[in-house]
Structure formats: structure tokens, C-alpha cells
Design a protein around this motif. Structure first.
Motif, mmCIF file in Angstrom:
data_model
loop_
_atom_site.group_PDB
_atom_site.id
_atom_site.type_symbol
_atom_site.label_atom_id
_atom_site.label_comp_id
_atom_site.label_asym_id
_atom_site.label_seq_id
_atom_site.Cartn_x
_atom_site.Cartn_y
_atom_site.Cartn_z
ATOM 1 N N HIS A 15 4.007 -0.448 0.139
ATOM 2 C CA HIS A 15 3.638 -0.253 -1.266
ATOM 3 C C HIS A 15 2.138 0.000 -1.406
ATOM 4 O O HIS A 15 1.334 -0.530 -0.652
ATOM 5 N N MET A 16 1.803 0.801 -2.398
ATOM 6 C CA MET A 16 0.416 0.902 -2.873
ATOM 7 C C MET A 16 0.555 1.349 -4.319
ATOM 8 O O MET A 16 0.748 2.538 -4.590
ATOM 9 N N GLY A 17 0.559 0.389 -5.223
ATOM 10 C CA GLY A 17 0.793 0.725 -6.625
ATOM 11 C C GLY A 17 2.155 1.378 -6.789
ATOM 12 O O GLY A 17 3.166 0.894 -6.270
ATOM 13 N N TYR A 39 8.725 -5.562 -4.102
ATOM 14 C CA TYR A 39 7.331 -5.314 -4.441
ATOM 15 C C TYR A 39 6.447 -6.436 -3.860
ATOM 16 O O TYR A 39 6.852 -7.593 -3.804
ATOM 17 N N THR A 40 5.266 -6.057 -3.410
ATOM 18 C CA THR A 40 4.352 -6.997 -2.752
ATOM 19 C C THR A 40 4.190 -8.284 -3.560
ATOM 20 O O THR A 40 3.922 -8.240 -4.767
ATOM 21 N N ASP A 227 -3.619 -0.727 -6.198
ATOM 22 C CA ASP A 227 -2.516 -1.676 -6.044
ATOM 23 C C ASP A 227 -2.704 -2.923 -6.903
ATOM 24 O O ASP A 227 -3.587 -3.746 -6.631
#
Ligand code: SF4
Length: 381
Positions: A15-17, A39-40, A227
């Protein structure tokens, strides 16, 4: 055919945003199944931290955590976006591959070399599908790029609405609905309609257009800027305080520099501006986003906005350099700068206090400026 042959290969990216909106569409278009990791979360962070060298930067820990969760969830492949980079990013791929191997995961690991442009993306799709279908791949790449730009435009709209919404949370709710519309549409033709519908959804939010709003740019290391988990939802927190945030680094601006051919670009790209404005303070690229960050301060100052926030991961070498250049920029740039360094120990309360104090400072500065301007104009008359 056996059931095994019919099953689509599952592929996960970290994930990154909201970047998953783009890569999941591209994978679907080439007949693969995107596996979107949870999601993180704090769990992701602690998994990544537990299996990482202590001093490595925060994005590495989060990416490793995403991969572990994806593999536990049943993905067949984990895909890493890499770049040659002067900083540690160039080594991330090998380190992550070794870490997963040492942990006993039978991970099929693939790399997407973003700085190789469209050719790199094409090569990646060819490798992962085991096919060579030019039309299909180009269509998938264009769809992913369009989605990146569309999501960034929606985020810009969200920042505008958040700072002015009458009921807290309305803008975010509308944004989530708009995002679902974009996520559900994978055809290039359909995306035009989806764009209209998504913006129409956001236009329903009731706002106070006359509210006194502060304008702030956010710069720093791109992963942290984009993020929300790693930057502790800075845009949302500032929005609640009546601040309209503009991210200086976005995935779309990165794509303009790294992927999109020159003939399709309009205006000056971020990197071109960085080379123009950073020059008096930093003569060359020193890795990461340092050159961009230094120029972003000059650019924010030039536009006369209220402040700039620089976010960087603890131990990020290029950003340590850029933070040390900011004091020298004070001679020419009077804009207030708030540097924030993030790691897994960063607590929310202290962080919010710093944001509130910064907002307070900008408000007082802005009001003082308005009074001074009024006094000046009345003395001239
Ligand atoms: S830019 Fe900083 S955080 Fe990103 S990989 Fe390089 S050293 Fe790590």
C-alpha cells in the motif's frame, strides 16, 4: 481443464495511499486477480518492524508488513515497485526478498522498475502474465495512469471541501462514494463518465465558501506524503483545523516525470521545477525526494501561501539533508516550515499538539499581515 489451471494468479502490491485503485485495475485488465492486502495498520507495522533492521526507514517496514499480510492471506505473487535510487530504495528489493525467504515464505517476488517508464511496466506485465499481448498491456497501463490522475484530482477536491465543510466528515463520506465509482469502472470509455459522477457526488457536500482558510503545502519523502497511515492522517487532521492542504508530491506528478512521454506532458513537471528552484541551495540530486523538497519550499514561498510541512521518515538520509538546508533558505524564504520526523514510536497526541501550534502560528501571522497591509494602504491614501 483442472480447477488449478482455471484459477487466476493473485498478485499483491504494497500500500501507499490509494495507489491500489490503479494497480488493481491494471491487473484485472490483463486477466490477473489483484490481491489487496489489508490496509496498513498497527499490526502491519509491528510485523514489519519485528522482521526489519532497526535503523531502516519506515516505508521499508510497512512494505514488508504488507507483504507478510498478503502472503498470509493467500497471494501468489508479491510485487515491489523499485528504482535505482541513490538512497536505500535501490536495496529494498533484495532486502525484502531475503527477509521473506528467511521467514520461510514461498514468495514469488516480482519487481516493477518504474524509472524504465512504459517499457518497465510492459516488461512487468509480460513477466507476470507469461504472455505478450501489446494491445492488452497498453490498455492496462493507460487505465492505471488515468486512475492515478483521477484519484489525485479527487483528493485535491477533498482537501478543498474538508477545510470548508459545514458538517465535519461530509467531505470524506462523499469522497469514499466517489472513490467506489472510480474503482468499479475499468474501461477507458467508462472512466470519463465515472469521473463526472464522482465529482458530482463530491459537489453535493455543503460548504461555507467564506470561511477563513489557511493554505499549506506538504512535502517530504513521497511515501510518507501520500500514505495516511504513515503520516497519521495529516491531511484529515489539518482539514478539521480549517487548513486546505496541497500535496507537493503525488503519484501523478511522479508519473509525469518518470513514465509519461515528453510529448504528452503539459507545462513544467515537478522535477523540472525542482531543478530550477532548488539550484541556489542544492546543486544536484542526492537521492529520495530531497531536491524536490528544497524546491517545494521555494515554490510555496513564491506563491505566498501560509506554510509548508516537511514529513520524513526517521533515518531517511536524503530528507535529513534537506532539513539541514531549510535554515539556509530562511534568508530568502520567509514562509513558516514545520519539519516532522515519523517512525513507529511517533505518538498521536504530541503530533497533534505540534500541528495545532503550527496552525495557530500561521493564523496569527496571516492576520498580522492583513492588518499591516490595511494600515499601509490607508497611509498611502
Ligand atoms: S528516500 Fe528515505 S525513506 Fe525513502 S528509501 Fe530512501 S532513505 Fe528510505
Amino acid at each position: 481443464m483442472t480447477e488449478k489451471k482455471q484459477r487466476k494468479k493473485k498478485v499483491a502490491f504494497p500500500h501507499m495511499g490509494l495507489i491500489y485503485v490503479a494497480w488493481s485495475a491494471a491487473l484485472r485488465k490483463v486477466g490477473l486477480e489483484p490481491y489487496i492486502p489489508p490496509y496498513t495498520s498497527k499490526k502491519t507495522l509491528s510485523l514489519g518492524t519485528k522482521h526489519s533492521p532497526e535503523a531502516i526507514c519506515l516505508p521499508y517496514k510497512l512494505i514488508l508488513g504488507n507483504f507478510i499480510e498478503a502472503l498470509e492471506g493467500g497471494t501468489d505473487y508479491v510485487a515491489m515497485i523499485t528504482s535505482p535510487g541513490i538512497c536505500r530504495l535501490g536495496e529494498y528489493g533484495k532486502c525484502i526478498q531475503n527477509a521473506l525467504h528467511d521467514l520461510g515464505y514461498d514468495a514469488r517476488y516480482v519487481e516493477l522498475q518504474l524509472y524504465d517508464g512504459i517499457a518497465g511496466m510492459y516488461r512487468f506485465l509480460k513477466q507476470i502474465t507469461g504472455k505478450n499481448r501489446p494491445l492488452m498491456f497498453i490498455n492496462a497501463i493507460i487505465t492505471a495512469i488515468r486512475k492515478v490522475f483521477l484519484v489525485d484530482d479527487l483528493e485535491t477536491k477533498l482537501a478543498y471541501l474538508r477545510a470548508r465543510e459545514i458538517r465535519t466528515g461530509d467531505a470524506e463520506k462523499a469522497f469514499n462514494k466517489a472513490l467506489k465509482i472510480v474503482e468499479a469502472e475499468d474501461s477507458l470509455f467508462g472512466l470519463r463518465k465515472a469521473k463526472k459522477l464522482a465529482f458530482a457526488e463530491m459537489d453535493k457536500v455543503k460548504i461555507d465558501k467564506d470561511r477563513e482558510v489557511l493554505y499549506v503545502d506538504i512535502t517530504g519523502e513521497i511515501f510518507l506524503v501520500c500514505d495516511p497511515f504513515s503520516n497519521q492522517n495529516i491531511e484529515k487532521e489539518l482539514g478539521k483545523m480549517g487548513v486546505q492542504v496541497r500535496k507537493s508530491l503525488t503519484v501523478s506528478s511522479f508519473l509525469k516525470d518518470a513514465i509519461i512521454p515528453k510529448i504528452f506532458r503539459k507545462g513544467e513537471t515537478h522535477l523540472q521545477r525542482a531543478n530550477r528552484l532548488a539550484k541556489p541551495y542544492l546543486m544536484r540530486d542526492i537521492g529520495g525526494d530531497a531536491l524536490e523538497c528544497v524546491s517545494d519550499v521555494a515554490y510555496a514561498n513564491e506563491r505566498g501561501i501560509d506554510g509548508i510541512i516537511h514529513i520524513s521518515p526517521f533515518t531517511c538520509m536524503p530528507e535529513i539533508m534537506s532539513q539541514n538546508i531549510f535554515p539556509a533558505m530562511r534568508e530568502n524564504c520567509e514562509i513558516p516550515i514545520l519539519p516532522l520526523i515519523m517512525d513507529e514510536q511517533t505518538g498521536k497526541a504530541g503530533y497533534l499538539t505540534r500541528l495545532e501550534a503550527f496552525v495557530d502560528l500561521m493564523k496569527r501571522r496571516k492576520r498580522k499581515k492583513i492588518i499591516e497591509e490595511k494600515q499601509l494602504s490607508s497611509s498611502v491614501m
